[in-house]
Design a protein around this motif. Structure first.
Motif, PDB file in Angstrom:
ATOM      1  N   ASP A 170      30.983  25.268 -64.814  1.00 25.42           N
ATOM      2  CA  ASP A 170      29.729  25.683 -65.082  1.00 25.42           C
ATOM      3  C   ASP A 170      29.274  24.639 -66.047  1.00 25.42           C
ATOM      4  O   ASP A 170      29.823  23.185 -66.575  1.00 25.42           O
ATOM      5  N   ARG A 171      27.523  24.054 -66.416  1.00 22.08           N
ATOM      6  CA  ARG A 171      27.037  22.870 -66.488  1.00 22.08           C
ATOM      7  C   ARG A 171      27.739  22.229 -67.916  1.00 22.08           C
ATOM      8  O   ARG A 171      28.020  20.998 -68.436  1.00 22.08           O
ATOM      9  N   ARG A 172      27.999  23.609 -68.890  1.00 18.72           N
ATOM     10  CA  ARG A 172      28.263  23.152 -69.756  1.00 18.72           C
ATOM     11  C   ARG A 172      29.681  22.983 -70.416  1.00 18.72           C
ATOM     12  O   ARG A 172      30.085  22.009 -70.683  1.00 18.72           O
ATOM     13  N   THR A 173      30.501  23.304 -69.289  1.00 22.68           N
ATOM     14  CA  THR A 173      32.225  22.900 -68.894  1.00 22.68           C
ATOM     15  C   THR A 173      32.295  21.500 -68.367  1.00 22.68           C
ATOM     16  O   THR A 173      32.588  20.534 -68.861  1.00 22.68           O
ATOM     17  N   LEU A 174      31.058  21.337 -67.531  1.00 23.89           N
ATOM     18  CA  LEU A 174      31.557  19.761 -66.980  1.00 23.89           C
ATOM     19  C   LEU A 174      30.709  19.112 -68.165  1.00 23.89           C
ATOM     20  O   LEU A 174      31.223  17.829 -68.109  1.00 23.89           O
ATOM     21  N   LEU A 175      29.835  19.129 -69.015  1.00 23.59           N
ATOM     22  CA  LEU A 175      29.259  17.600 -70.042  1.00 23.59           C
ATOM     23  C   LEU A 175      30.534  17.930 -70.627  1.00 23.59           C
ATOM     24  O   LEU A 175      30.578  16.731 -71.200  1.00 23.59           O
ATOM     25  N   ARG A 176      30.113  18.660 -71.461  1.00 17.83           N
ATOM     26  CA  ARG A 176      31.500  19.023 -71.957  1.00 17.83           C
ATOM     27  C   ARG A 176      32.947  18.036 -71.688  1.00 17.83           C
ATOM     28  O   ARG A 176      33.204  16.949 -72.664  1.00 17.83           O
ATOM     29  N   ALA A 191      21.912  17.999 -75.693  1.00 24.77           N
ATOM     30  CA  ALA A 191      22.608  17.382 -74.744  1.00 24.77           C
ATOM     31  C   ALA A 191      22.409  18.424 -73.640  1.00 24.77           C
ATOM     32  O   ALA A 191      22.114  18.231 -72.453  1.00 24.77           O
ATOM     33  N   VAL A 192      23.583  19.160 -74.205  1.00 27.14           N
ATOM     34  CA  VAL A 192      23.657  20.410 -73.120  1.00 27.14           C
ATOM     35  C   VAL A 192      22.608  21.255 -72.769  1.00 27.14           C
ATOM     36  O   VAL A 192      22.289  21.487 -72.295  1.00 27.14           O
ATOM     37  N   LEU A 772      31.978  24.594 -79.978  1.00 27.24           N
ATOM     38  CA  LEU A 772      32.169  24.829 -78.464  1.00 27.24           C
ATOM     39  C   LEU A 772      31.227  24.757 -77.342  1.00 27.24           C
ATOM     40  O   LEU A 772      31.054  24.811 -76.723  1.00 27.24           O
ATOM     41  N   GLN A 773      29.585  23.878 -77.614  1.00 29.37           N
ATOM     42  CA  GLN A 773      28.808  23.782 -76.464  1.00 29.37           C
ATOM     43  C   GLN A 773      28.443  24.650 -76.043  1.00 29.37           C
ATOM     44  O   GLN A 773      28.365  25.170 -75.157  1.00 29.37           O
ATOM     45  N   ARG A 774      28.145  26.093 -77.107  1.00 32.32           N
ATOM     46  CA  ARG A 774      27.381  27.716 -76.124  1.00 32.32           C
ATOM     47  C   ARG A 774      27.559  28.948 -77.106  1.00 32.32           C
ATOM     48  O   ARG A 774      27.641  28.483 -77.975  1.00 32.32           O
TER      49      ARG A 774
END
Length: 810
Positions: A170-176, A191-192, A772-774
């Protein structure tokens, strides 16, 4: 001997008519002779390579030993081997005790006269039945037509891996993942949210471009590079003296990555910037690469120049440079050939000492340089003259005598004479009075001076003039680097010339053989193995830099694309980034490795940023992290945040990160004099709130023998050895440090205060977004609010900083 004579004697009388230019004749008449009379001393089979010479392969006699090639095809009289078996060379007759039978000599002479046909491949290169893959010429493999739109994915699909890859993350994981890979930082919540809400299918491409354009990119990838070259800012060994001028090399690496310096140029600058690019003195810090490793002060400065221990120290120091150059740029463990030919790879002892000879005039010291090219050139010229004068180098002084100072010298010699009626010895220029020989010469009239006295006065005048002009120049910049000329350093003085390097039998300093000629590896076809023995120091490094970066050097291009792959996937296509030899790994996907190497060299023109973009846009990189029991090929390893990313990200989340770039390193310790050279370093005494503590970890001062306890616990290497692959340990010490270290405790408080300021309505939820960006799950949110309400927001922040989801990238 009897068996060989029986097979050969019948044709001896017809030697001129005997055809020795084919495989069968070689196997019947030449090879048995060499085995019987030569292999005992000159073969890998016999375990001995006297004089660096092997005769068990064509390559062995082509490269030759200490004296150069052993055979000149078609020219027996010019061939060292023929001279030796004819016993024309009384210093090195072969065999040493008993002369070869006349018949054997006649056969070998005729073989050489007919062109020295030899069908043998190197026994070392063919040790396991096939040539060493890493030195095979690079040929671009065709991209498989496997239906995958991306070439990397097409190669994987052809190998059966693509079909088993998990779906895209998912995009969150990719950006992190992407931000950690390219910046060594976590993405901000803003940014996320922006990336997750962007419907554009090309949003990922724009994020990649934005991250690569940021100066944070150079800081991240410089850290990887410094790991490989084992950069640190102290000498190491028993006298771990700080190097106050080492940091410009670190800044050079950061700037080079940010400027996307083509890789070939990047390599050349670090080996020979001063020679290849003399008009750009600001590149001098690149030579910090040659001095990145440790330096034994006690052996190389504090004992007499003419001692055996000092000589041993020089060989060991050059060994460190050679090992660093070839492990870094070529993925070859050449240092394994110091005492004998490499047991696994086609690297001879002669090759190893040829590489030592490249650095026969290179020291590790503080090197002076100037930003202005003209000023830099003038300072370097004056320093060369000063060294020549200090050494009494008459040839170099003759150059000075024809310089712009010649008229001044003539006028001074004419005026420097005794006063009328005096007793002699009183110079006209009392400031130039010197030691007795100078005073005596000044005491005579010009016409009465001998040629030697005139020479003494000339050298004295020039020495004073050189020193005066040097002192009049603006204060130069300094960098701890590979240097040939440098200011005197309490016993470490520039030699001003190259030292002879001997091939050492079994690596023993007391068993020198012939002098080594500067060169590189003989196993890379199409590139010169030797550079010539009469080259000056800079020309030797220049020749090696060009050898390393030649487009036909497969080691350079395979090694670097494998390194980049390793840092993006957690494991290289070859899982031993510093060793592409037989002791290392073998390529999991050799066609993909070669395609990347050729594409990086030719299509991407050595651009790291374009290579990152190529890898990051592949489905292989974008795949979701699989569960531990999944057996998908080439899945990204579930990687932890490294020590620097942890530290920098905590500072960022707390609103404390100082993004100032460059300059002297931040010392996260208190330092006081030690009993000897190594100082006393106290990390516990450092105030976590001090400005130096807020800078990115790439800018912290690195001690080889006294590492930072927190960073050491988190597996950050101290620079004592090359770290192409960082270890990832899981210990109780880590958990203890992450809970109780003053930095973590204090930054947890700053994190909590920052959350209360920026998200006063719901700081717990914002903490999850930042770390955690979530969003937290309902259960997590309830438990977190309860913990924060009971123990306080700062202890909750510390708990979050110790959680697995925070410490793992995915």
């Amino acid at each position: 001997m009897t068996s060989w004579l029986a097979a050969t004697g019948s044709v001896l009388l017809a030697l001129p008519a005997l055809g020795l230019g084919n495989d069968d004749a070689f196997r019947r008449h030449i090879e048995p002779l060499l085995k019987e009379h030569c292999y005992e001393c000159h073969s890998h089979e016999g375990g001995r390579t006297r004089g660096g010479l092997t005769l068990d392969s064509r390559r062995g006699w082509e490269v030759g030993g200490d004296g150069g090639p052993a055979i000149v095809p078609g020219q027996p009289d010019a061939s060292l081997l023929i001279r030796a078996i004819r016993r024309m060379d009384t210093e090195a007759p072969m065999p040493p005790r008993t002369a070869l039978p006349e018949e054997a000599v006649r056969v070998l002479v005729e073989w050489v006269r007919q062109g020295a046909h030899d069908p043998r491949v190197s026994e070392v290169a063919d040790l396991h039945g096939e040539p060493w893959w890493a030195v095979q010429p690079l040929i671009r493999p065709a991209v498989p037509s496997a239906g995958a739109p991306h070439p990397i994915d097409a190669f994987l699909a052809a190998a059966g891996a693509e079909a088993s890859l998990p779906p895209e993350a998912d995009r969150r994981t990719l950006l992190r993942r992407m931000t950690v890979d390219l910046h060594g930082l976590l993405p901000t919540p803003e940014a996320v949210e922006s990336f997750a809400a962007d419907p554009d299918p090309h949003a990922l491409d724009r994020v990649i471009d934005r991250l690569l354009a940021s100066p944070r990119y150079g800081e991240r990838w410089a850290r990887h590079w410094l790991d490989v070259v084992h950069f640190a800012e102290t000498h190491g060994h028993d006298q771990d003296r700080p190097r106050d001028a080492a940091w410009p090399y670190r800044d050079y690496v950061i700037d080079a990555f940010n400027a996307d310096t083509p890789y070939g140029r990047f390599v050349q600058e670090q080996v020979a910037a001063d020679v290849l690019f003399p008009e750009q003195p600001t590149l001098i810090p690149a030579l910090g690469f040659l001095a990145a490793g440790p330096w034994d002060e006690s052996s190389l400065r504090d004992i007499r120049e003419d001692t055996l221990d000092r000589e041993i120290g020089r060989y060991l120091d050059r060994d460190n440079i050679v090992a660093n150059v070839f492990s870094t740029f070529a993925g070859v463990t050449v240092h394994c050939a110091r005492c004998h030919d490499h047991k696994f790879d086609p690297v001879s002892q002669a090759d190893y000492y040829a590489l030592q000879a490249v650095f026969a005039g290179t020291e590790k010291a503080e090197r002076l340089y100037d930003d202005d090219p003209e000023l830099h050139a003038r300072r370097q010229t004056l320093m060369r003259w000063k060294v020549a004068l200090d050494r009494g180098d008459r040839e170099r002084i003759e150059e000075l005598l024809s310089s712009a100072w010649r008229r001044d010298l003539i006028e001074w010699l004419a005026s420097a004479q005794p006063e009328p009626g005096g007793t002699g010895g009183a110079p006209a220029d009392a400031a130039l009075a010197g030691p007795d020989p100078v005073r005596d010469a000044l005491g005579k009239a010009p016409a009465d001076r001998t040629a030697e006295e005139t020479w003494t006065l000339s050298a004295h005048f020039l020495r004073r003039r050189v020193e005066a002009e040097l002192n009049s120049l603006p204060t130069p910049r300094r960098v701890y680097a590979g240097a040939h000329l440098f200011p005197d350093n309490a016993g470490q003085k520039p030699l001003g010339r190259v030292r002879p390097v001997k091939v050492l039998r079994r690596g023993e300093i007391t068993q020198p053989l012939g002098e080594a000629e500067p060169g590189a590896l003989s196993c890379v076809e199409g590139l010169p193995a030797r550079f010539g023995g009469d080259l000056e120091e800079g020309a030797r490094r220049s020749a090696l830099a060009q050898w390393l970066t030649h487009r036909d050097n497969p080691l350079l291009w395979r090694t670097i694309v494998n390194r980049v792959w390793h840092y993006h996937f957690g494991r290289g296509l070859v899982d031993s980034p510093n060793d592409l030899g037989r002791m290392g790994g073998t390529p999991s996907h050799p066609e993909l490795l070669d395609w990347l190497a050729v594409t990086f060299r030719d299509d991407l023109e050595g651009s790291f940023k374009r290579l990152h973009r190529l890898i990051l846009t592949s489905r292989a990189w974008r795949q979701n992290s699989a569960p531990p029991d999944r057996a998908a090929p080439l899945q990204p390893i579930r990687r932890r945040l490294d020590a620097e990313t942890f530290r920098d990200s905590v500072l960022q989340m707390a609103g404390r990160l100082d993004l100032t770039m460059g300059g002297p390193s931040a010392r996260h310790f208190a330092m006081s004099p030690g009993i000897h050279v190594t100082p006393v370093v106290d990390y516990a005494a450092f105030d976590a709130d001090a400005p130096a503590g807020a800078r990115r970890a790439i800018y912290r001062f690195l001690f080889r023998t006294l590492p930072d306890p927190l960073m050491d616990a988190l597996d950050s290497p101290p620079g004592d050895q090359s770290a192409p692959v960082r270890s990832e340990s899981f210990t109780a010490l880590q958990a203890f440090a992450l809970l109780h270290h003053p930095f973590v405790v204090r930054l947890s408080e700053h994190f909590a205060r920052h959350l209360e300021t920026t998200a006063p309505g719901d700081p717990v939820r914002q903490a999850y977004r930042a770390a955690l960006q979530r969003e937290p799950s309902p259960e997590e949110l309830a438990e977190a609010r309860h913990h924060a309400g009971t123990h306080g927001l700062a202890p909750f922040c510390r708990l979050l900083l110790n959680s697995n989801p925070f410490h793992f990238i995915d």
